[in-house]
Design an enzyme around this catalytic site. Structure first.
Site, PDB file in Angstrom:
ATOM      1  N   GLU A  14      -2.898 -10.206   3.866  1.00  0.00           N
ATOM      2  CA  GLU A  14      -3.768 -10.037   5.033  1.00  0.00           C
ATOM      3  C   GLU A  14      -4.800 -11.145   5.189  1.00  0.00           C
ATOM      4  O   GLU A  14      -5.138 -11.533   6.314  1.00  0.00           O
ATOM      5  CB  GLU A  14      -4.476  -8.672   4.967  1.00  0.00           C
ATOM      6  N   GLU A  68       0.828  -1.205   0.000  1.00  0.00           N
ATOM      7  CA  GLU A  68       0.000   0.000   0.000  1.00  0.00           C
ATOM      8  C   GLU A  68       0.863   1.256   0.000  1.00  0.00           C
ATOM      9  O   GLU A  68       0.536   2.258  -0.654  1.00  0.00           O
ATOM     10  CB  GLU A  68      -0.922   0.000   1.217  1.00  0.00           C
TER      11      GLU A  68
END
Length: 262
Positions: free
Chosen positions: A136, A116
């Site tokens: 994740e 990110e």
């Protein structure tokens, strides 16, 4: 710099080239970001935004193994409530507030919040040993720093779905094929290339470069008609600056332009 438990951010400026380098400096933990580092990153972004000594920014991680593996998972359990977690200091939010053009030099792992972070930069270069992923789901949650929005824009919805739903990383060559990165370089060439590219961008008219950044972001959020009109308005604003006048004069006189950010 000696690493401590909370990690650190190294911030250096090449005033001659007008390029700042921000380094996530916690190599023993693969540059996992702690709350202390997140706050330091926000401070570095603020400094870059207000300083005319900085016209382009390179973001990288210390060492050759990792750009960043995102948030330190052990720190994620320190929030008293889910609401505190929701309102935590987010380093990706900070990077997206950076007005100067940014280049991520992805050296090694860029996982979770590390990916990110790279996606929050304008340009991404990768070393040949880079691995980019959104793991994740393997741990029971999803990314919260813009992962789906920015990954799908860069790699396309199908490739983003593959990464988000399996949690498996992709190598540098695949990242290049999917347009996640613009170039793949040997590890020893990564930072020199990033700094050369940043210096080239920093040599351009700064108001025009920052406006181009704003325009690119707006283009993905507007209809075609709105984007065209907005671009025309931005062009008019740039055209009225002293730097644009200087650019035209320098072109006519066949000399390098002296852009002064006004």
């Amino acid at each position: 710099m000696t690493e401590n438990t909370d990690g650190a951010i190294r911030f250096t400026t090449d005033r001659e080239a007008r390029v700042a380098t921000i380094t996530l400096d916690r190599p023993a933990k693969l540059n996992a970001v702690t709350p202390v580092m997140a706050r330091a990153l926000i401070a570095a972004v603020t400094e870059c935004n207000v300083s005319d000594d900085v016209r382009a920014v390179v973001l990288t991680g210390a060492g050759e193994r990792s750009f960043s593996v995102g948030s330190d998972i052990t720190a994620l359990g320190s929030y008293a409530t889910p609401w505190d977690f929701r309102n935590r200091v987010d380093y990706c939010d900070a990077l997206r507030k950076l007005r100067k053009p940014s280049i991520a030099a992805v050296n090694g792992y860029a996982l979770g919040g590390g990916l990110e972070t790279a996606l929050s930069c304008d340009i991404r270069l990768a070393s040949a040993n880079a691995r980019l992923g959104a793991p994740e789901v393997k741990l029971g949650w999803i990314g919260g720093g813009g992962m789906a929005a920015f990954l799908s824009r860069a790699a396309g919805p199908g490739n983003a779905a593959l990464m988000l739903m399996t949690g498996e990383p992709v190598d540098a060559r695949t990242a290049l094929d999917w347009h996640l990165v613009s170039e793949v370089l040997q590890p020893e060439e990564l930072l020199p290339r990033a700094h050369r590219l940043a210096a080239t961008i920093a040599s351009r008219a700064p108001i025009a470069v920052e406006t181009a950044k704003v325009n690119l972001r707006a283009a993905t959020a507007m209809s075609e008609d709105q984007a065209l009109q907005y671009e025309r308005d931005l062009q008019t604003i740039c055209f009225a600056t002293d730097d644009a006048h200087e650019g035209r004069e320098a072109f006519a006189q066949k000399r390098p332009a002296d852009f002064r950010r006004r």
